[in-house]
Design an enzyme around this catalytic site. Structure first.
Site, PDB file in Angstrom:
ATOM      1  N   HIS A 111       0.906  -1.129  -0.121  1.00 54.00           N
ATOM      2  CA  HIS A 111       0.009  -0.099   0.112  1.00 54.00           C
ATOM      3  C   HIS A 111       0.833   1.172   0.225  1.00 54.00           C
ATOM      4  CE1 HIS A 111      -2.867   2.954   2.305  1.00 54.00           C
ATOM      5  NE2 HIS A 111      -3.462   2.654   1.061  1.00 54.00           N
TER       6      HIS A 111
ATOM      7  N   HIS B 175      -0.857  10.105  -2.996  1.00 55.48           N
ATOM      8  CA  HIS B 175      -2.218   9.835  -2.647  1.00 55.48           C
ATOM      9  C   HIS B 175      -3.422  11.107  -2.625  1.00 55.48           C
ATOM     10  CE1 HIS B 175      -5.418   9.314   0.335  1.00 55.48           C
ATOM     11  NE2 HIS B 175      -5.440   8.127   0.137  1.00 55.48           N
TER      12      HIS B 175
END
Length: 306
Positions: free
Chosen positions: A53, A95
């Site tokens: 991730h 992100h």
């Protein structure tokens, strides 16, 4: 990956991997002997995918080349790349829609050129936030473009790519596919599952599916304060364009996972960082999971294979 930056830490006392009565092989946890790297098909429902991730983001600054390198060293199956787009149309690995959290810059990504973003420090924040893991080498790390990541790792890595906020980045999908084609990561000569594309936007995924129906897609779902529920109608709709579902693990239960698996879809929960939670996801039938600690999941899967 999450729309919200909140992280929910859960500790589960039941650590065993024994299957509950009534769980059939159609959606039971993959056979440990087939959960490792031996399977050629990355998208096999009998394989558990270890998805790093934002790279090895529990150990290094997220979405940097260093974090991706570390994830590979930890034997992750995929490195996850969140995409934002600059003012001058470059896809970058980040992100947030803003620069504030992970760089020393401020404002929206879309309001800055790539040259401006390249002048920013994308590593020092990690040293300040995690002094126990701080390294001098992290100071001054740069935000990589998607093209730079793909050039660096080439075909030695697998990529799990998310179109973030595609509604504010017109043409993001076309630019993504063009970049992947340039690196020969999609197309008739590419390995199945070399690239997976995910999004919270069904519209973005459907657009990609229309442009190239061969690319495996995963739709992301986020449950804020309620228990996760998914209907057969929703699953049937998802199956028209995607091969799997991803949801925040802290809002789902065994029945949810089994329903997704029984429908024929893969299930990749996020973001699963503690081993008891990883074991629980495996027990429930997850076919992979996103984690900030790819080393922990690698260790767990290795032990389960022995």
């Amino acid at each position: 990956m999450k729309k919200s930056m909140k992280r929910v830490a859960m500790t589960i006392a039941a650590l065993g991997l024994s299957f509950a009565v009534g769980v059939t092989s159609a959606f039971a946890a993959p056979d440990a002997a087939r959960a490792g790297k031996g399977d050629k098909d990355l998208l096999s429902p009998d394989r558990v995918l270890n998805v790093a991730h934002r790279g090895a983001s529990g150990h290094a600054p997220e979405h940097t080349i260093v974090a991706y390198q570390l994830a590979k060293k930890m034997k992750a199956d995929y490195i996850e790349i969140d995409l934002q787009m600059t003012k001058d149309g470059h896809l970058i690995a980040m992100h947030d829609e803003t620069l504030d959290r992970t760089t020393n810059g401020t404002g929206l990504v879309k309001d800055h050129t790539l040259a401006e973003i390249k002048r920013l420090d994308a590593g020092s924040w990690f040293n300040e936030a995690h002094p126990d893991k701080a390294k001098p080498a992290y100071k001054g790390l740069k935000v990589p473009t998607l093209d730079e990541v793909l050039r660096h790792f080439g075909h030695s890595a697998n990529y799990y790519i998310e179109t973030k906020a595609p509604e504010i980045y017109p043409g993001m999908e076309e630019k993504l596919l063009k970049t992947l084609e340039a690196h020969r990561l999609i197309g008739k000569h590419a390995k199945r599952g070399k690239v997976i594309i995910q999004s919270f936007s069904p519209e973005s995924l459907k657009k990609i599916h229309a442009l190239n129906p061969e690319i495996p897609l995963v739709t992301l779902l986020w449950y804020e304060n309620q228990q996760g529920r998914i209907t057969k109608r929703e699953l049937d709709e998802i199956k028209t364009y995607a091969i799997g579902v991803g949801a925040n693990f802290d809002r789902i239960d065994r029945a949810y996972v089994q329903k997704v698996r029984k429908s024929g879809l893969l299930f990749h929960p996020y973001t699963v960082n503690e081993k008891p939670d990883m074991k629980r996801m495996l027990d429930w039938g997850a076919t992979g999971m996103f984690t900030n600690y790819a080393d922990r999941l690698t260790d767990l899967l290795k032990k389960n294979c022995n």
